[in-house]
Design an enzyme around this catalytic site. Structure first.
Site, PDB file in Angstrom:
ATOM      1  N   ASP A   1     -36.504  32.681  -1.305  1.00 53.16           N
ATOM      2  CA  ASP A   1     -36.383  31.630  -0.290  1.00 53.16           C
ATOM      3  C   ASP A   1     -37.679  31.413   0.468  1.00 53.16           C
ATOM      4  O   ASP A   1     -37.920  30.345   1.019  1.00 53.16           O
ATOM      5  CB  ASP A   1     -35.254  31.967   0.679  1.00 53.16           C
ATOM      6  CG  ASP A   1     -33.930  31.886  -0.057  1.00 53.16           C
ATOM      7  OD1 ASP A   1     -33.532  32.887  -0.669  1.00 53.16           O
ATOM      8  OD2 ASP A   1     -33.332  30.793  -0.069  1.00 53.16           O
TER       9      ASP A   1
ATOM     10  N   ARG B   1     -31.239  24.907   8.367  1.00 51.32           N
ATOM     11  CA  ARG B   1     -31.266  26.308   7.915  1.00 51.32           C
ATOM     12  C   ARG B   1     -32.673  26.850   8.142  1.00 51.32           C
ATOM     13  O   ARG B   1     -33.655  26.159   7.856  1.00 51.32           O
ATOM     14  CB  ARG B   1     -30.864  26.439   6.436  1.00 51.32           C
ATOM     15  CG  ARG B   1     -29.378  26.123   6.211  1.00 51.32           C
ATOM     16  CD  ARG B   1     -28.886  26.601   4.875  1.00 51.32           C
ATOM     17  NE  ARG B   1     -28.765  28.057   4.808  1.00 51.32           N
ATOM     18  CZ  ARG B   1     -28.507  28.716   3.675  1.00 51.32           C
ATOM     19  NH1 ARG B   1     -28.358  28.052   2.539  1.00 51.32           N
ATOM     20  NH2 ARG B   1     -28.403  30.033   3.672  1.00 51.32           N
TER      21      ARG B   1
ATOM     22  N   ASN C   1     -35.405  36.999  -0.038  1.00 52.84           N
ATOM     23  CA  ASN C   1     -34.365  36.402  -0.892  1.00 52.84           C
ATOM     24  C   ASN C   1     -33.005  36.829  -0.353  1.00 52.84           C
ATOM     25  O   ASN C   1     -32.915  37.555   0.650  1.00 52.84           O
ATOM     26  CB  ASN C   1     -34.553  36.841  -2.351  1.00 52.84           C
ATOM     27  CG  ASN C   1     -33.675  36.052  -3.316  1.00 52.84           C
ATOM     28  OD1 ASN C   1     -33.618  34.830  -3.235  1.00 52.84           O
ATOM     29  ND2 ASN C   1     -32.975  36.731  -4.206  1.00 52.84           N
ATOM     30  N   LYS C   2     -31.965  36.399  -1.007  1.00 52.29           N
ATOM     31  CA  LYS C   2     -30.597  36.689  -0.571  1.00 52.29           C
ATOM     32  C   LYS C   2     -30.403  38.168  -0.277  1.00 52.29           C
ATOM     33  O   LYS C   2     -30.871  39.029  -1.021  1.00 52.29           O
ATOM     34  CB  LYS C   2     -29.631  36.223  -1.668  1.00 52.29           C
ATOM     35  CG  LYS C   2     -28.164  36.449  -1.410  1.00 52.29           C
ATOM     36  CD  LYS C   2     -27.679  35.853  -0.115  1.00 52.29           C
ATOM     37  CE  LYS C   2     -27.962  34.361   0.026  1.00 52.29           C
ATOM     38  NZ  LYS C   2     -27.680  33.839   1.377  1.00 52.29           N
TER      39      LYS C   2
END
Ligand code: MRU
Length: 357
Positions: free
Chosen positions: A239, A89, A249-250
């Site tokens: 993240d 990832r 982030n998301k």
């Protein structure tokens, strides 16, 4: 028998050496532990998101590298296994941090000493993650206590930054768990987090298990809830955070930060030091993972008989894009809650944090 706590996202057995993770793709309907017994199984677990969340990705990779080194401790294998894990990832920098920490520790050792040292290092990193998240919880609790609120403190969060995303406690959810333990009445607005629904599937499940009152809402309703005065603060995870305080982030986080700013609601980001990428000057440089468009076009759940089911939502041949993360500019972030304290989201704030390391 597993020696580590059952209520954690990754457990290990001191005698057999076995490592197990919760398959998060099956939550909230099934709690199923998966035994990771090959480098391929570790890589698969991260890439298909059986494990996810920046800190947990890093710790899982550390155990994956320890597994590979136990099978073959040569330099060539160490580098190759690390590269395989690194490719799983792209956005969460904890993955790179964990692999580099492991490699630094191992490459100075003779091959015969590496297997035991790798295992010990992974176990130490897992424990440090638990300790750091507990500290983030305490530091965040200090902030929550000072936020003006009515009878209940209404906190909004996005995605899952709880113990499922770390080992225990979580980052954004740690202050909430600490608040609950301290008797501060809290209620959490959980945004569902399309397309993979980590809010609905993971955060709501975690909070309900812990007895924390929570309500799932559609992502698009969050601005309206803020306008109606139903949100006292927003707290999310990260993240990767750049050296200037920009927060990745998301996807969907940025829109919440904009709405929070417009409604004068404090927007906090909780993260361990391992999520800061000192090599990224700004959020512009952060790689944003583009995931399969099927995640947008389909949805998975269970039918009324409890059977797993995936349904197609879109007309045939519909095109979809699926950027999995976004960047929130530092100016929208009220503070960064870390294990070292709370810092301004800015170059100066992060330099101050660096000075404490
Ligand atoms: O794609 P995911 O589920 O790995 O994304 C997770 C997030 O965006 C979390 O908010 C982030 O990793 C913080 S976890 C403590």
């Amino acid at each position: 028998m597993f020696s580590s706590d059952d209520l954690s996202s990754l457990r290990w057995d001191a005698v057999s050496g076995a490592v197990e993770i919760i398959d998060q793709t099956l939550l909230p309907h099934t709690l199923h532990w998966v035994h990771l017994d090959s480098l391929e199984a570790y890589c698969h677990a991260i890439s298909v998101m059986q494990v996810r969340g920046a800190p947990l990705i890093g710790i899982t990779a550390a155990f994956g590298l320890a597994h590979a080194v136990a099978e073959n401790p040569s330099d060539t294998n160490l580098v190759a296994a690390s590269a395989s894990l690194m490719a799983t990832r792209p956005t969460a920098v904890n993955l790179r941090w964990a692999l580099e920490t492991m490699e630094r520790h191992l490459c100075s050792l003779v091959e015969g000493d590496r297997a035991v040292a790798a295992r010990q290092q992974a176990i130490a990193m897992r424990q440090a993650d638990i300790d750091n998240c507990a500290l983030i919880g305490e530091n965040g609790l200090g902030l929550l206590r000072d936020i003006p609120h009515g009878e209940t403190l209404n906190i909004m969060t996005h995605c899952n930054a709880g113990w499922l995303a770390t080992i225990q406690w979580g980052t954004a959810l740690a202050p909430i768990y600490k608040a609950q333990a301290a008797g501060l009445p809290v209620h959490v607005w959980v945004s569902e987090t399309r397309p993979r629904n980590q809010g609905m599937n993971l955060t709501a499940w975690e909070l309900q298990r812990a007895g924390v009152p929570c309500t799932v809402v559609a992502d698009n309703s969050c601005g309206q809830l803020m306008r109606e005065g139903k949100v006292d603060c927003v707290i999310v995870g990260s993240d990767r955070t750049a050296a200037n305080g920009d927060v990745c982030n998301k996807v969907g986080t940025y829109l919440k930060a904009l709405a929070a700013q417009d409604n004068d609601i404090p927007f906090y980001v909780a993260l361990p030091e391992s999520t800061i990428d000192w090599r990224c000057d700004t959020g512009q440089e952060i790689p944003i993972e583009e995931r399969d468009s099927l995640e947008v076009l389909t949805i998975a759940g269970v039918d009324y008989a409890g059977q797993g089911l995936e349904v197609n939502l879109a007309a045939a041949d519909t095109q979809a894009a699926n950027p999995a993360f976004d960047v929130t500019p530092a100016r929208l972030v009220r503070g960064l809650v870390t294990e070292h304290g709370v810092f301004e989201a800015s170059g100066a704030g992060l330099t101050e944090l660096q000075g404490r390391l």
